[in-house]
Write an enzyme that holds these catalytic residues in place. Sequence first.
Site, PDB file in Angstrom:
ATOM      1  N   CYS A  54       0.826  -1.203   0.000  1.00 42.27           N
ATOM      2  CA  CYS A  54       0.000   0.000   0.000  1.00 42.27           C
ATOM      3  C   CYS A  54       0.866   1.261   0.000  1.00 42.27           C
ATOM      4  O   CYS A  54       0.662   2.167  -0.821  1.00 42.27           O
ATOM      5  CB  CYS A  54      -0.936  -0.020   1.210  1.00 42.27           C
ATOM      6  N   TYR A  55       1.836   1.324   0.895  1.00 41.32           N
ATOM      7  CA  TYR A  55       2.718   2.495   0.935  1.00 41.32           C
ATOM      8  C   TYR A  55       3.514   2.640  -0.368  1.00 41.32           C
ATOM      9  O   TYR A  55       3.629   3.744  -0.908  1.00 41.32           O
ATOM     10  CB  TYR A  55       3.677   2.402   2.122  1.00 41.32           C
TER      11      TYR A  55
END
Lengths: 351, 351, 351, 351
Positions: free
Chosen positions: D150-151
């Site tokens: 996600c990051y």
Amino acid sequence: MIRAAIVGATGYTGAELVRLLSRHPEVKLVGLTSQQYAGQPYESVFHHFADQVDLHCSPQHIEEIVADADVLFLAVPHGLSVPWVVESLRQGKKVIDLGADFRFRRADVYEKWYSTHHDAPELLVEAVYGLPELKREAVAKARVVANPGCYPTASVLSVAPILGKGIINERRLIIDAKSGVSGAGRKLNTPSLYAEANENINAYNVGKHRHIPEIEQEIAERAGLQADQMAISFTPHLTPMTRGILATVYADIQAGVKITTDELRQMYQEFYAGEFFVHVMKEGVWPHTKWSYGSNHAFIGVTVEERTGRIIVSTAIDNLVKGASGQAIQNMNILFGLPEKTAIEAPGMFP
Amino acid sequence: MIRAAIVGATGYTGAELVRLLSRHPEVKLVGLTSQQYAGQPYESVFHHFADQVDLHCSPQHIEEIVADADVLFLAVPHGLSVPWVVESLRQGKKVIDLGADFRFRRADVYEKWYSTHHDAPELLVEAVYGLPELKREAVAKARVVANPGCYPTASVLSVAPILGKGIINERRLIIDAKSGVSGAGRKLNTPSLYAEANENINAYNVGKHRHIPEIEQEIAERAGLQADQMAISFTPHLTPMTRGILATVYADIQAGVKITTDELRQMYQEFYAGEFFVHVMKEGVWPHTKWSYGSNHAFIGVTVEERTGRIIVSTAIDNLVKGASGQAIQNMNILFGLPEKTAIEAPGMFP
Amino acid sequence: MIRAAIVGATGYTGAELVRLLSRHPEVKLVGLTSQQYAGQPYESVFHHFADQVDLHCSPQHIEEIVADADVLFLAVPHGLSVPWVVESLRQGKKVIDLGADFRFRRADVYEKWYSTHHDAPELLVEAVYGLPELKREAVAKARVVANPGCYPTASVLSVAPILGKGIINERRLIIDAKSGVSGAGRKLNTPSLYAEANENINAYNVGKHRHIPEIEQEIAERAGLQADQMAISFTPHLTPMTRGILATVYADIQAGVKITTDELRQMYQEFYAGEFFVHVMKEGVWPHTKWSYGSNHAFIGVTVEERTGRIIVSTAIDNLVKGASGQAIQNMNILFGLPEKTAIEAPGMFP
Amino acid sequence: MIRAAIVGATGYTGAELVRLLSRHPEVKLVGLTSQQYAGQPYESVFHHFADQVDLHCSPQHIEEIVADADVLFLAVPHGLSVPWVVESLRQGKKVIDLGADFRFRRADVYEKWYSTHHDAPELLVEAVYGLPELKREAVAKARVVANPGCYPTASVLSVAPILGKGIINERRLIIDAKSGVSGAGRKLNTPSLYAEANENINAYNVGKHRHIPEIEQEIAERAGLQADQMAISFTPHLTPMTRGILATVYADIQAGVKITTDELRQMYQEFYAGEFFVHVMKEGVWPHTKWSYGSNHAFIGVTVEERTGRIIVSTAIDNLVKGASGQAIQNMNILFGLPEKTAIEAPGMFP
């Protein structure tokens, strides 16, 4: 008893001053001004004071209000403080301005960033920037205290121990800050609505926030630099919480400097030794804004990131307390020779 | 100085006792027990106490801990209080139990609703149900105080002024209550996760919550009824906030009774006159849980709904303070003859 | 393609209509009116539609906008719908009013509770109260659909299966309802600010909320009673979440009636059999508003509380979807003979 | 119809895959595995799917589950994917791994940061890093897709348009990222409790987060650098919201480069022209995570900070959708030659 008046008592910082001062053993509240609510019982504006604060909001009659008080807390929008300060000085009263009007050494910097005119630049020399951990002695002698901004408080505390020592490149700090919504005050605007702010985080005023020159001024001073040598990036973020500021700071370590996290932490611990309100955390513990909730305490975590040659610091405060009203009372305690932690010593509220 | 020990100090009510007692001018904390964290510095469990609470968590050696203390606060799950109470009585110490073990007059009621066995039913007669606004004198003479549950505190305060007066049908009250998530404690369970509780409200334990018999017992007593005559509906709701309980109560006005909202409010104001912690709101003002945030204050709004012949009351408290730890300290102050509001007088934190 | 215009497109229900209709395979959005933002690109008002909705906000030129559309969605404050409805009827267009102006059979009830005058009482007979699960056939033939209020949707769905059967006392229902803050719309007012609404729950408009007569009207109709025989207590609570309504309903079981929870649940399951959007939960499962987040689905939990002789029902919906815009599209689908779930069938968003 | 199985279906990314795939017109869900809930109806684990998803959780019988499916989504903790990938390749099935096991080109990097052993380093060459906007063609031909973290998704999208062009110093980026609590998954741990995460923000894993090497690998590749030349600081923050990631990126402009904000924005717009899911915002508009709520859309704001000589970029996504399950479906659509936005085109949910 110290007689205290709060000018602009129906905003959030005003209410927070009332909350804390109402329990101060040496203070008697004598005036709560409000343009919007003049004439109304204060407890009908803020019901959490029901049966506890027995004052009405008063109109802003400067001369009388100053006359009645020993100390004035100014919690009004920037641009409105000058007449209060002038009158306080005339009558020989102490004044603590929670706004920006007296935070700058140079009127031109203020005027540029705030897009306004300063009505009494000659008084700027009078004001002391009231960050007690750094300027306690100057505050003690001041007549006018410029209470620091919320973001600058967190930012400057984050790096003060390592400024001017050749460890980091102070000129090019990056400060990524996150603030609760109460920082925007009680005024009505769409981004402050619950349904807009909840479940959301966003950057705002990128590269343009008015706390930038304040942060640069204070860091430059302690680093032995000129403010116009500074090139600090400061990015504030609106965060879905009522209170709290977290400032995460990135500093490049100067070429040739060797420092470990343990050594860095020790510098911080020594610098803040004896400071009741500043807590340097142990290895691997990173501050939570919640720890400072409703309190005047600041929590600082530090590390040396060896992989990148950077120091990273993260500092948590309550924007309305250490970032505003609590620090103002801390300054008042110093001004009047009281124990500095009187009425603001309580730990944060968790959970 | 009163020497106080907290048994079960690493739950939320334990931490709240520490927060409030750490500023109590007449109390010295001498023991903080924890099974899970025994041996660790208390401030490493709750970092908001960094540099402020200088105690380690201790294992639960009953005899020693009771010996060291003048008063014990029991913040342990139900079923675990008996040995502490027995030992406290043996050594002549005061004990305040924040759990349910000593709240019931009848062991069989406790045993039925808590699905367990009571190990010392003969001691139930010893315990005083510590809702100070209603039982101050009894508390003052007690050796064992059963600190009320959070929901019962809000519920009973909501109707106490009109019980036993023939105004309402006490037997068939409906109490619709909303609690913050901290009410579930610090233990790990899926419904307490942020991602589950946030942006959500739901009823739970409908018709089955263990606070039902406690509420019925206390209301019946004041109404001059037997507990087994009661048929109160009580529905708790998990609400997306950390702290706070709001109890909204519906009572049928008895046939033939005429009462206006003004008369009703006056009854409440007279009943709670002189009570520092209870605030009856003006016409049209309905309590917000946020007003009580972090404080021991309760706010009550009342109305007569003429269209339906009902009285509606809504009461807000902080579940961890007036609903638990603050009220426990209020009881301690009474037990030791101190001003009742010592250390818990602060107004709520708003915003 | 059905040409749809949204009148009042820059409030929350307007934006929700755009979100859902922008993916409707049979609908083309042709008009988005806004007084405040007329002339601006819609995506500059609501950035979540960036590059996805290519329309500008238009001023409210009634005749033209009606001419361009096959169906109008009115998402304007009460009191403003009549001219749109009149023009729609004149031009033979369908109109779905999300406001209150056409929900009442009797203009006097509307005028009393809304403190205003109704400009076209003769058109009330034209309007169908658009709760599809109860009035699907009538909606199909309507020219004007009065889309139900958010609270009435949750309240009426909660009890519809047991009305008029002699099981409960319909006249004296108690409905304790909890709504997210988006229910107050996007307009600026202090209680909707994040810092005021967060970490807070409070009752409001107790005994006075405008949804009371709407709820009474619909329940009376299905129970075979007159509206003025009703004495329903309805208490709304502002809850710290963006979306969601939970209605918890208390009904006294009629004397002599025997019913078990299983029998009750079966009645609900049979009543809602085949309803795509209504879900009756199993034993011990109580609806969470989060399950309905962003969706048109409703969740209902029921129990017989034998101890008190009451039935308790708790129903969760999303106030902006099933409580407003989703239900409006459901009605549109019925009006135009499309599968009822088109464009609104998605499950809720969890977590 | 494409037959899809989800391995690890009862975590948040699993549930999000079910939510989105249950409406995919070309997909039939054939398997939902869960160790914890094997044998239970899926709708009893996630009630928001009541009456909508008619599957039971199945135990993890690899061979059978792979045999039944055309595509497998692996939503299991890192370290558990290898057997599923091996079996999928053996049976000639497509596999999309939402975990980290196949994201690295070099097994030693994975092994160092994840403190574990990689069981099939020879298969790493097989996997395509599935960020479709950057590697669409490679994904189309892949058998194994490593779905990005996600990051990293937010971070890499933030700078992709300006990598390798001599504009910025890619080696020394600073990425300050803020994530909602769902990023920690559904497992029970104290920091994920509502009462701990609410009203709080904190940095965590400073300098140590496992997404650092993934970010460095992808940025290095596009910048024409070696991964071990990189010195990116990446600091994640736990933010009090359920969903959303905001990555704020600071990049030093190379000496001698002149670029304006308009020129920068144009570079971004050209780079992302035609990308349905990526939106470059206008001057002064900074992305809100709420705009992406529940959607696969990403929003990017950019500026040149002339005062400091830096570029600042801020990118918002939903961590569970574009940061996980939505992107996985985007990859599946590419793998199977479907329109890329099928089933994931909906705009975000606001408010």
